[in-house]
Design a protein around this motif. Structure first.
Motif, PDB file in Angstrom:
ATOM      1  N   SER A   1       0.831  -1.207   0.000  1.00 40.62           N
ATOM      2  CA  SER A   1       0.000   0.000   0.000  1.00 40.62           C
ATOM      3  C   SER A   1       0.868   1.260   0.000  1.00 40.62           C
ATOM      4  CB  SER A   1      -0.917   0.007   1.224  1.00 40.62           C
ATOM      5  OG  SER A   1      -0.164  -0.070   2.423  1.00 40.62           O
ATOM      6  N   PHE A   2       1.970   1.234   0.735  1.00 40.95           N
ATOM      7  CA  PHE A   2       2.864   2.403   0.778  1.00 40.95           C
ATOM      8  C   PHE A   2       3.474   2.659  -0.592  1.00 40.95           C
ATOM      9  CE2 PHE A   2       6.940   4.471   1.276  1.00 40.95           C
ATOM     10  CZ  PHE A   2       6.676   5.472   2.187  1.00 40.95           C
ATOM     11  N   GLN A   3       3.916   1.601  -1.256  1.00 44.27           N
ATOM     12  CA  GLN A   3       4.542   1.768  -2.574  1.00 44.27           C
ATOM     13  C   GLN A   3       3.532   2.249  -3.612  1.00 44.27           C
ATOM     14  OE1 GLN A   3       6.784  -1.835  -3.570  1.00 44.27           O
ATOM     15  NE2 GLN A   3       7.084  -2.219  -1.395  1.00 44.27           N
ATOM     16  N   PHE A   4       2.300   1.767  -3.505  1.00 45.76           N
ATOM     17  CA  PHE A   4       1.278   2.226  -4.459  1.00 45.76           C
ATOM     18  C   PHE A   4       0.956   3.705  -4.237  1.00 45.76           C
ATOM     19  CE2 PHE A   4      -3.186   3.104  -5.394  1.00 45.76           C
ATOM     20  CZ  PHE A   4      -3.211   2.819  -6.742  1.00 45.76           C
TER      21      PHE A   4
ATOM     22  N   TRP B   1      -1.135   0.990 -12.180  1.00 47.52           N
ATOM     23  CA  TRP B   1      -1.000  -0.313 -11.524  1.00 47.52           C
ATOM     24  C   TRP B   1       0.105  -1.147 -12.180  1.00 47.52           C
ATOM     25  CZ3 TRP B   1      -2.641  -2.326  -7.121  1.00 47.52           C
ATOM     26  CH2 TRP B   1      -2.528  -3.713  -6.929  1.00 47.52           C
ATOM     27  N   GLU B   2       0.227  -1.049 -13.488  1.00 47.16           N
ATOM     28  CA  GLU B   2       1.287  -1.771 -14.188  1.00 47.16           C
ATOM     29  C   GLU B   2       2.665  -1.258 -13.772  1.00 47.16           C
ATOM     30  OE1 GLU B   2       2.682  -2.737 -18.809  1.00 47.16           O
ATOM     31  OE2 GLU B   2       0.808  -1.667 -18.384  1.00 47.16           O
TER      32      GLU B   2
ATOM     33  N   LEU C   1     -11.761  -7.297  -0.416  1.00 45.47           N
ATOM     34  CA  LEU C   1     -12.027  -6.878  -1.785  1.00 45.47           C
ATOM     35  C   LEU C   1     -10.878  -7.203  -2.722  1.00 45.47           C
ATOM     36  CD1 LEU C   1     -13.565  -3.367  -1.028  1.00 45.47           C
ATOM     37  CD2 LEU C   1     -14.786  -5.479  -1.594  1.00 45.47           C
ATOM     38  N   GLY C   2      -9.721  -7.474  -2.157  1.00 45.22           N
ATOM     39  CA  GLY C   2      -8.558  -7.714  -2.996  1.00 45.22           C
ATOM     40  C   GLY C   2      -7.674  -6.490  -3.023  1.00 45.22           C
ATOM     41  N   GLU C   3      -6.379  -6.721  -3.173  1.00 47.28           N
ATOM     42  CA  GLU C   3      -5.413  -5.619  -3.111  1.00 47.28           C
ATOM     43  C   GLU C   3      -5.637  -4.597  -4.225  1.00 47.28           C
ATOM     44  OE1 GLU C   3      -0.564  -5.175  -2.754  1.00 47.28           O
ATOM     45  OE2 GLU C   3      -1.421  -6.842  -3.878  1.00 47.28           O
ATOM     46  N   LYS C   4      -5.854  -5.081  -5.438  1.00 47.75           N
ATOM     47  CA  LYS C   4      -6.029  -4.166  -6.560  1.00 47.75           C
ATOM     48  C   LYS C   4      -7.309  -3.352  -6.415  1.00 47.75           C
ATOM     49  CE  LYS C   4      -6.072  -3.982 -11.598  1.00 47.75           C
ATOM     50  NZ  LYS C   4      -5.960  -4.762 -12.874  1.00 47.75           N
ATOM     51  N   THR C   5      -8.378  -3.992  -5.948  1.00 49.36           N
ATOM     52  CA  THR C   5      -9.650  -3.275  -5.791  1.00 49.36           C
ATOM     53  C   THR C   5      -9.541  -2.199  -4.718  1.00 49.36           C
ATOM     54  OG1 THR C   5     -10.835  -5.292  -6.412  1.00 49.36           O
ATOM     55  CG2 THR C   5     -12.113  -3.551  -5.362  1.00 49.36           C
ATOM     56  N   GLU C   6      -8.882  -2.520  -3.605  1.00 49.56           N
ATOM     57  CA  GLU C   6      -8.710  -1.529  -2.544  1.00 49.56           C
ATOM     58  C   GLU C   6      -7.859  -0.352  -3.024  1.00 49.56           C
ATOM     59  OE1 GLU C   6      -7.142  -3.408   0.887  1.00 49.56           O
ATOM     60  OE2 GLU C   6      -9.001  -4.465   1.393  1.00 49.56           O
ATOM     61  N   CYS C   7      -6.821  -0.627  -3.772  1.00 47.31           N
ATOM     62  CA  CYS C   7      -5.987   0.452  -4.310  1.00 47.31           C
ATOM     63  C   CYS C   7      -6.755   1.297  -5.316  1.00 47.31           C
ATOM     64  CB  CYS C   7      -4.734  -0.132  -4.967  1.00 47.31           C
ATOM     65  SG  CYS C   7      -3.544  -0.856  -3.810  1.00 47.31           S
ATOM     66  N   LYS C   8      -7.649   0.649  -6.062  1.00 43.03           N
ATOM     67  CA  LYS C   8      -8.453   1.396  -7.031  1.00 43.03           C
ATOM     68  C   LYS C   8      -9.423   2.330  -6.334  1.00 43.03           C
ATOM     69  CE  LYS C   8     -11.048   0.637 -11.303  1.00 43.03           C
ATOM     70  NZ  LYS C   8     -11.568  -0.384 -12.254  1.00 43.03           N
ATOM     71  N   ILE C   9     -10.023   1.848  -5.231  1.00 46.90           N
ATOM     72  CA  ILE C   9     -10.924   2.700  -4.456  1.00 46.90           C
ATOM     73  C   ILE C   9     -10.164   3.884  -3.877  1.00 46.90           C
ATOM     74  CG2 ILE C   9     -12.370   2.791  -2.390  1.00 46.90           C
ATOM     75  CD1 ILE C   9     -13.091  -0.143  -2.899  1.00 46.90           C
ATOM     76  N   LEU C  10      -8.972   3.637  -3.355  1.00 47.64           N
ATOM     77  CA  LEU C  10      -8.143   4.715  -2.811  1.00 47.64           C
ATOM     78  C   LEU C  10      -7.739   5.703  -3.903  1.00 47.64           C
ATOM     79  CD1 LEU C  10      -6.455   5.948  -0.494  1.00 47.64           C
ATOM     80  CD2 LEU C  10      -4.616   4.373  -1.135  1.00 47.64           C
ATOM     81  N   TYR C  11      -7.424   5.194  -5.080  1.00 44.50           N
ATOM     82  CA  TYR C  11      -7.011   6.028  -6.204  1.00 44.50           C
ATOM     83  C   TYR C  11      -8.114   7.006  -6.602  1.00 44.50           C
ATOM     84  CZ  TYR C  11      -5.624   7.088 -11.050  1.00 44.50           C
ATOM     85  OH  TYR C  11      -5.304   7.721 -12.228  1.00 44.50           O
TER      86      TYR C  11
ATOM     87  N   CYS D   1      -9.961   7.556 -14.587  1.00 39.55           N
ATOM     88  CA  CYS D   1     -10.540   6.584 -15.506  1.00 39.55           C
ATOM     89  C   CYS D   1      -9.813   5.255 -15.314  1.00 39.55           C
ATOM     90  CB  CYS D   1     -10.447   7.060 -16.963  1.00 39.55           C
ATOM     91  SG  CYS D   1      -8.766   7.318 -17.534  1.00 39.55           S
ATOM     92  N   ASP D   2     -10.425   4.182 -15.773  1.00 39.19           N
ATOM     93  CA  ASP D   2      -9.863   2.848 -15.581  1.00 39.19           C
ATOM     94  C   ASP D   2      -8.542   2.672 -16.322  1.00 39.19           C
ATOM     95  OD1 ASP D   2     -11.990   2.141 -13.984  1.00 39.19           O
ATOM     96  OD2 ASP D   2     -13.170   1.315 -15.651  1.00 39.19           O
TER      97      ASP D   2
END
Length: 368
Positions: A90-93, A146-147, A190-200, A138-139
């Motif tokens: 989470s810190f790196q993202f 994310w990549e 929710l999964g790591e990617k989903t949580e990061c997307k919500i935060l984003y 946007c997605d």
């Protein structure tokens, strides 16, 4: 996940990292990019705090300090805590995300710090940056971020890998049994990617909402008046929209002058394909506008109405330099004069040559 609390924790870790690397024993062995102190009142203060370029080097050094038995116990314990915090996914993202967002806000911040920036130009730059930030929501932009985060994560994870845990031993009386269901099993999140997307997305919404509230033209009649004085405005020299600026300065409104000036300047500008600015109008049509003093005064005022806090911050910085430990006994009058000379250094530099010439020509008194 609350974006405000998460970002506060992120910058708190960055600030703790800065303080840790300020320790003499740590600073002596650190050769990476210099870390910056967190400045809450500036966007660039947050941008400079985000560690991106030297993250790999920082993780490697923290790991060495943690394993070094000769280091002080307090330093090793602190390095362990910071290492665990900055190697969290989470810190790196968040580091990647904030670096992307704050980089877009850096150009208007730099412009607003300049002494020569007028409010209209500053607002236009902020609006341009705001559009760029809105386009990130946007997605496709999230997938790109994310990549990049996944690629950087593959570089950091091997350095921060903890020693393998001891393998658990199977109990003797359960060796003939097979476990197919765990007790107290919690469903996956929710999964790591989903949580990061919500935060984003929540972070982008917060940034856009805050910038809109602070710099929105609709919320400021004064900004709208200054924008009206720009030749590219649809309401150029509209007397009703300029009125708030004249009320601020106590200047009497003369609508006839604005009507004539608008018609005259629009006819002159239509004969050229040039992108006119307020400075161009004052340089070229200063003499004709002298017959319309209210319009001329308003145009000059639009350029002198500063949008920058640089002058105010400069005075505080100058006060800190002048009011040193060896000057605490000076009187207020002398201190005020020294600060004025330091702030107006551009003017005093013009007289440097003249002062040197006078000093060289002045007769020195003889010693008795």
């Amino acid at each position: 996940m609350s974006s405000d609390n998460t970002l506060d924790n992120f910058f708190s870790v960055c600030n703790s990292l800065y303080k840790f690397f300020r320790k003499p024993t740590v600073a002596a062995v650190y050769t990476g990019e210099k870390l910056k102190r967190l400045l809450d009142q500036r966007w660039t203060g947050h941008l400079a705090t985000v560690i991106m370029k030297s993250l790999e080097h920082i993780v490697h050094l923290l790991r060495e300090i943690e394993d070094n038995q000769t280091s002080a116990a307090e330093v090793r314990i602190e390095s362990t805590g910071i290492l665990k915090a900055i190697t969290q996914p989470s810190f790196q993202f968040i580091a990647c995300m904030m670096y992307q967002i704050l980089s877009l806000l850096d150009p208007p911040n730099t412009a607003l710090q300049a002494k020569s920036t007028d409010l209209y130009t500053g607002v236009r730059l902020v609006q341009s940056a705001l559009v760029c930030v809105e386009e990130l929501r946007c997605d496709s932009q999230f997938d790109t971020l994310w990549e990049k985060f996944t690629k950087d994560r593959e570089t950091i994870e091997p350095l921060a890998a903890a020693p393998p845990k001891k393998r658990g031993r199977v109990m003797f009386h359960l060796r003939d049994y097979v476990v197919d269901t765990t007790v107290g099993h919690r469903p996956e999140g929710l999964g790591e990617k989903t949580e990061c997307k919500i935060l984003y997305f929540s972070t982008l919404d917060s940034v856009v909402g805050e910038m809109t509230a602070r710099f929105g033209e609709r919320n400021s009649k004064l900004v709208e008046a200054l924008c009206t004085l720009h030749p590219g405005s649809e309401y150029f020299l509209d007397a009703n929209k300029v009125r708030p600026l004249l009320d601020l300065t106590g200047t009497e409104m003369k609508e006839a002058e604005f009507a004539v000036a608008r018609q005259f300047l629009q006819e002159e500008m239509s004969q050229s394909d040039k992108n006119w600015t307020t400075q161009d109008i004052l340089r070229r049509y200063c003499e004709p506008l002298a017959a319309m003093p209210t319009v001329l005064e308003t145009l000059k005022l639009s350029l002198t109405f500063g949008a920058s806090t640089a002058t105010c911050e400069n005075s505080f910085s100058t006060l800190k330099n002048v009011f040193s430990e060896h000057r605490r006994s000076m009187l207020h009058k002398r201190k005020a004069c020294l600060i004025q000379i330091a702030v107006e250094k551009d003017l005093t530099k013009k007289f440097t040559g003249e002062w040197k010439k006078r000093l060289s020509e002045a007769p020195f008194p003889r010693r008795l």
